[in-house]
Design an enzyme around this catalytic site. Structure first.
Site, PDB file in Angstrom:
ATOM      1  N   ASN A 206       1.734   5.306  -6.431  1.00 28.01           N
ATOM      2  CA  ASN A 206       3.032   5.067  -5.802  1.00 28.01           C
ATOM      3  C   ASN A 206       3.079   3.619  -5.318  1.00 28.01           C
ATOM      4  O   ASN A 206       2.108   2.879  -5.451  1.00 28.01           O
ATOM      5  CB  ASN A 206       3.278   6.072  -4.672  1.00 28.01           C
ATOM      6  CG  ASN A 206       2.219   5.987  -3.597  1.00 28.01           C
ATOM      7  OD1 ASN A 206       2.077   4.971  -2.932  1.00 28.01           O
ATOM      8  ND2 ASN A 206       1.447   7.051  -3.455  1.00 28.01           N
ATOM      9  N   ARG A 207       4.192   3.228  -4.740  1.00 32.68           N
ATOM     10  CA  ARG A 207       4.423   1.807  -4.460  1.00 32.68           C
ATOM     11  C   ARG A 207       3.871   1.335  -3.124  1.00 32.68           C
ATOM     12  O   ARG A 207       4.108   0.200  -2.734  1.00 32.68           O
ATOM     13  CB  ARG A 207       5.920   1.523  -4.538  1.00 32.68           C
ATOM     14  CG  ARG A 207       6.437   1.560  -5.971  1.00 32.68           C
ATOM     15  CD  ARG A 207       7.925   1.326  -6.000  1.00 32.68           C
ATOM     16  NE  ARG A 207       8.301   0.155  -5.244  1.00 32.68           N
ATOM     17  CZ  ARG A 207       9.513  -0.058  -4.731  1.00 32.68           C
ATOM     18  NH1 ARG A 207      10.452   0.833  -4.907  1.00 32.68           N
ATOM     19  NH2 ARG A 207       9.762  -1.157  -4.056  1.00 32.68           N
TER      20      ARG A 207
END
Ligand code: CTP
Length: 409
Positions: A215-216
């Site tokens: 994920n970011r």
């Protein structure tokens, strides 16, 4: 953006610069300390001013730079005594072999050493010299004497030296010295004696040896929390997923990759912790199996079967119900809609003492940014919405809210 660092802000610090080539890096350190809000005074040895002119430091600090021992300050105080008495901390960077020898022996024949002798605050040394000099028994003995007297040492690092060779003796980077100063000044702060565990960054759930689900999350919020807790005197363990960030000085770091590894690491340390700050973006699902070999693109379409990972905060809540686990647990909720409703649900479901709700739909807030816009919710229905702040400032705000929760009941 200049971020003020509370533990440095408005504190009188003395930077003693001695004569080595790393003196040019001391200018960067001075600039960083000033931008962090410190009231910085610079003293230089005569040799240092052969490498960098006092004017450089004067321009950076907006204060006169003292090099001359036999001069009085404007108000006729005896310069080194007055400076030493005012200083919350004296940093010597670079600390050459010569200056270490003088400091160890109290040989007060220049302004830097006389100031250090008059200094009531702690001494932080950033040695810089040739490898051979660093390892010489004379230098070792001097350093031992200074450390025995309570001095702190940051570095030196291994790398390219002025001689062209490679070895141990390079001065620690200015950013590291600044962080070491935060750590030294933070000792005895409001979280002294407390163990704080922080998680940061995203996890990676392997699909095959070369691919993962991630994920970011950049880890910045968690790293900022770890630094802020350190600066308040806590013993901090930072458990983080793969990130591209410098490890904070004075913090124990544990690098993990998957949600399962993060769970193991958190459970291992959280029973002994007073506080758990769960800022990591832990994957909720992982591939049921991670292929042993790289998956080849043979089929037109592919399916990935996902299974739930364990909820770390739920496991910690279970331990707390059994009387173990940290006294205070703070969760984070990254949401793209209905921020407060979702955050309150998580606060209740996960048995948290606080939750930091983070709207990640705005470009300036949330993942991969330096800033964050959050609301802090408590179990009594309280909601505090903070303006857009640097992540460092958000971290300070979160720690401000948890201090009262730690007070003896
Ligand atoms: N968290 C956790 N273990 C997980 C997933 C999340 O401990 N397996 C923690 C996060 O570190 C964060 C909090 O739970 O502090 C909320 O995470 P979030 O992913 O927003 O919540 P979820 O419970 O996973 O809910 P959802 O994904 O449905 O929004």
């Amino acid at each position: 953006m200049d971020t003020r660092i509370p533990v440095l802000e408005k504190r009188c610090l003395v930077l003693g610069v001695s004569g080595g080539i790393a003196a040019y890096k001391a200018a960067d350190l001075a600039s960083r300390l000033v931008r962090a809000g410190a009231a910085l005074e610079v003293v230089m040895t005569p040799a240092a001013s052969e490498f960098v002119r006092p004017l450089t430091f004067q321009a950076l600090t907006h204060r006169p730079v003292a090099t001359e021992m036999f001069s009085l300050l404007q108000d006729r105080e005896i310069g080194h005594v007055a400076l030493g008495q005012r200083a919350a901390l004296m940093i010597v960077a670079p600390a050459t072999a010569n200056t270490l020898a003088r400091l160890a022996n109290g040989l007060a024949d220049n302004l830097l050493v006389t100031t250090a002798l008059a200094c009531r605050g702690p001494l932080l040394l950033a040695p810089a010299m040739e490898s051979g000099m660093w390892h010489h028994p004379a230098t070792r003995a001097n350093l031992e004497t200074l450390v025995g007297r309570g001095a702190f040492v940051v570095g030196p690092e291994t790398g390219r030296l002025a001689s062209g060779g490679v070895g141990e003796g390079r001065m620690a980077e200015p950013g590291t010295i600044l962080e070491a100063a935060c750590w030294v000044l933070g000792r005895g702060g409001p979280l002294a004696g407390k163990r704080v565990v922080v998680t940061a960054g995203g996890t990676r759930e392997p699909i095959d040896p070369v691919r993962f689900i991630g994920n970011r999350s950049s880890g910045r919020m968690g790293f900022a929390l770890a630094r802020a807790a350190r600066d308040r005197g806590a013993a901090v363990t930072l458990i983080h997923g793969p990130v591209a960030l410098e490890a904070p000085y004075g913090v124990d770091t544990v690098a993990v990759a998957s949600a399962a590894q993060m769970k193991e690491a958190v459970l291992e340390v959280s029973d002994r912790a007073d506080v758990l700050l769960m800022a990591a973006a832990v994957a909720d699902y992982r591939p049921r199996v991670a292929a042993e070999q790289k998956i080849k693109k043979e089929a037109e379409a592919a399916r990935l079967e996902l299974v739930r990972t364990e909820d770390i905060l739920a496991l910690v809540a279970e331990r707390r119900r059994g009387g173990a686990g940290p006294a205070v647990v703070v969760g984070f909720a990254a949401e793209t809609e209905e921020l407060l409703r979702h955050a309150r649900e998580k606060l209740e479901k996960k048995g948290l003492d606080l939750i930091v709700a983070n709207d990640v739909s705005a470009p300036e807030s949330g993942f991969e940014t330096e800033t964050n816009r959050v609301a802090i919710l408590d179990p009594r229905g309280g909601v505090e919405t903070l303006p857009l702040l640097a992540k460092r400032e958000v971290a300070e705000a979160v720690l401000d809210r948890l201090l009262p929760l730690l007070a003896p009941r």
